[in-house]
Design a protein around this motif. Structure first.
Motif, mmCIF file in Angstrom:
data_model
loop_
_atom_site.group_PDB
_atom_site.id
_atom_site.type_symbol
_atom_site.label_atom_id
_atom_site.label_comp_id
_atom_site.label_asym_id
_atom_site.label_seq_id
_atom_site.Cartn_x
_atom_site.Cartn_y
_atom_site.Cartn_z
ATOM 1 N N GLY A 46 -37.169 -24.587 -6.252
ATOM 2 C CA GLY A 46 -36.074 -24.229 -7.055
ATOM 3 C C GLY A 46 -36.462 -25.083 -8.386
ATOM 4 N N ARG A 96 -31.612 -28.483 -13.276
ATOM 5 C CA ARG A 96 -30.889 -27.913 -14.528
ATOM 6 C C ARG A 96 -30.342 -29.444 -14.912
ATOM 7 N N ARG A 121 -27.778 -30.281 -12.027
ATOM 8 C CA ARG A 121 -27.441 -29.346 -11.004
ATOM 9 C C ARG A 121 -28.713 -28.994 -10.510
ATOM 10 N N VAL A 122 -28.966 -28.637 -9.251
ATOM 11 C CA VAL A 122 -30.157 -27.947 -8.636
ATOM 12 C C VAL A 122 -30.030 -26.438 -8.391
ATOM 13 N N GLU A 123 -30.976 -25.654 -8.770
ATOM 14 C CA GLU A 123 -30.741 -24.405 -8.544
ATOM 15 C C GLU A 123 -31.921 -23.860 -7.547
ATOM 16 N N THR A 163 -31.587 -20.825 0.536
ATOM 17 C CA THR A 163 -30.345 -21.613 0.513
ATOM 18 C C THR A 163 -30.028 -21.644 2.031
ATOM 19 N N ASP A 177 -22.930 -25.230 -2.951
ATOM 20 C CA ASP A 177 -22.459 -23.721 -2.795
ATOM 21 C C ASP A 177 -23.663 -23.198 -2.198
ATOM 22 N N THR A 213 -24.879 -19.475 -3.275
ATOM 23 C CA THR A 213 -25.629 -19.327 -4.417
ATOM 24 C C THR A 213 -26.929 -20.190 -4.518
ATOM 25 N N VAL A 245 -26.688 -23.566 -5.131
ATOM 26 C CA VAL A 245 -26.557 -24.373 -6.437
ATOM 27 C C VAL A 245 -25.849 -25.798 -5.687
ATOM 28 N N LEU A 246 -26.565 -26.835 -6.336
ATOM 29 C CA LEU A 246 -26.043 -28.100 -5.868
ATOM 30 C C LEU A 246 -25.663 -28.983 -7.175
ATOM 31 N N GLU A 247 -24.464 -29.399 -7.417
ATOM 32 C CA GLU A 247 -24.114 -30.172 -8.208
ATOM 33 C C GLU A 247 -24.198 -31.837 -7.901
ATOM 34 N N ASP A 305 -34.627 -30.280 -18.204
ATOM 35 C CA ASP A 305 -34.231 -29.342 -17.644
ATOM 36 C C ASP A 305 -35.163 -28.109 -17.426
#
Length: 167
Positions: free
Chosen positions: A26, A29, A52-54, A60, A122, A125, A127-129, A137
């Protein structure tokens, strides 16, 4: 030939790389770029700017068990860092140090790590905040590991608990 799966296990659909190879799972961000990135996670936290991490969608399912409030270790590839320095002279130190004696991103393999707090997860999706991060970035993410005090706190460190062997 891969080992058979145990009940509850789920395998990645694409084959992992053969031999000593890395796969990015991933991207991180962050609000940072060249010229304004904090030099360490402590400084990043002081700014109060979250990140965040995408995750790549294929990964996932690997988030199962992570929740906000959990500390995790992010391993990431500092793709803009130098790889040729054996000794460095950081401005905040009184003299040169060997690369392995400092936390600079400039190293033979530009793998960096930060222990961060999850503020959101999440699993749909990927996504980790996170509370903060100290990289640009778009930095490629290598791995996520749970931070565990019994394992990750060195012996003799302030606040460390004595390790009791399992029987």
């Amino acid at each position: 030939m891969p080992k058979p799966l145990r009940p509850g296990e789920l395998r990645l659909e694409t084959a992992p790389p053969e031999g000593p190879a890395l796969r990015f799972i991933g991207r991180i961000r962050s609000p940072w770029g060249p010229g304004d990135c904090p030099r360490n996670i402590s400084r990043a936290r002081e700014t109060g700017r979250p990140a965040r991490v995408e995750l790549d969608p294929a990964y996932t399912p690997a988030l199962l068990g992570l929740a906000p409030g959990r500390a995790v270790i992010l391993l990431y590839w500092m793709d803009d860092a130098r790889r040729d320095l054996l000794q460095q002279a950081p401005a905040h130190l009184d003299g040169p140090r060997g690369t392995f004696a400092i936390r600079s991103p400039n190293r033979p393999n530009t793998i960096s790590q930060s222990t961060v707090m999850l503020t959101g997860v999440d699993g749909e999706t990927g996504v980790l905040e996170i509370d903060a991060i100290d990289c640009y970035d778009g930095t490629p993410l290598l791995d996520i590991k749970p931070w565990m005090p019994r394992i990750d706190t060195p012996p003799q460190a302030p606040g460390a608990q004595a390790h009791k062997p399992r029987r």
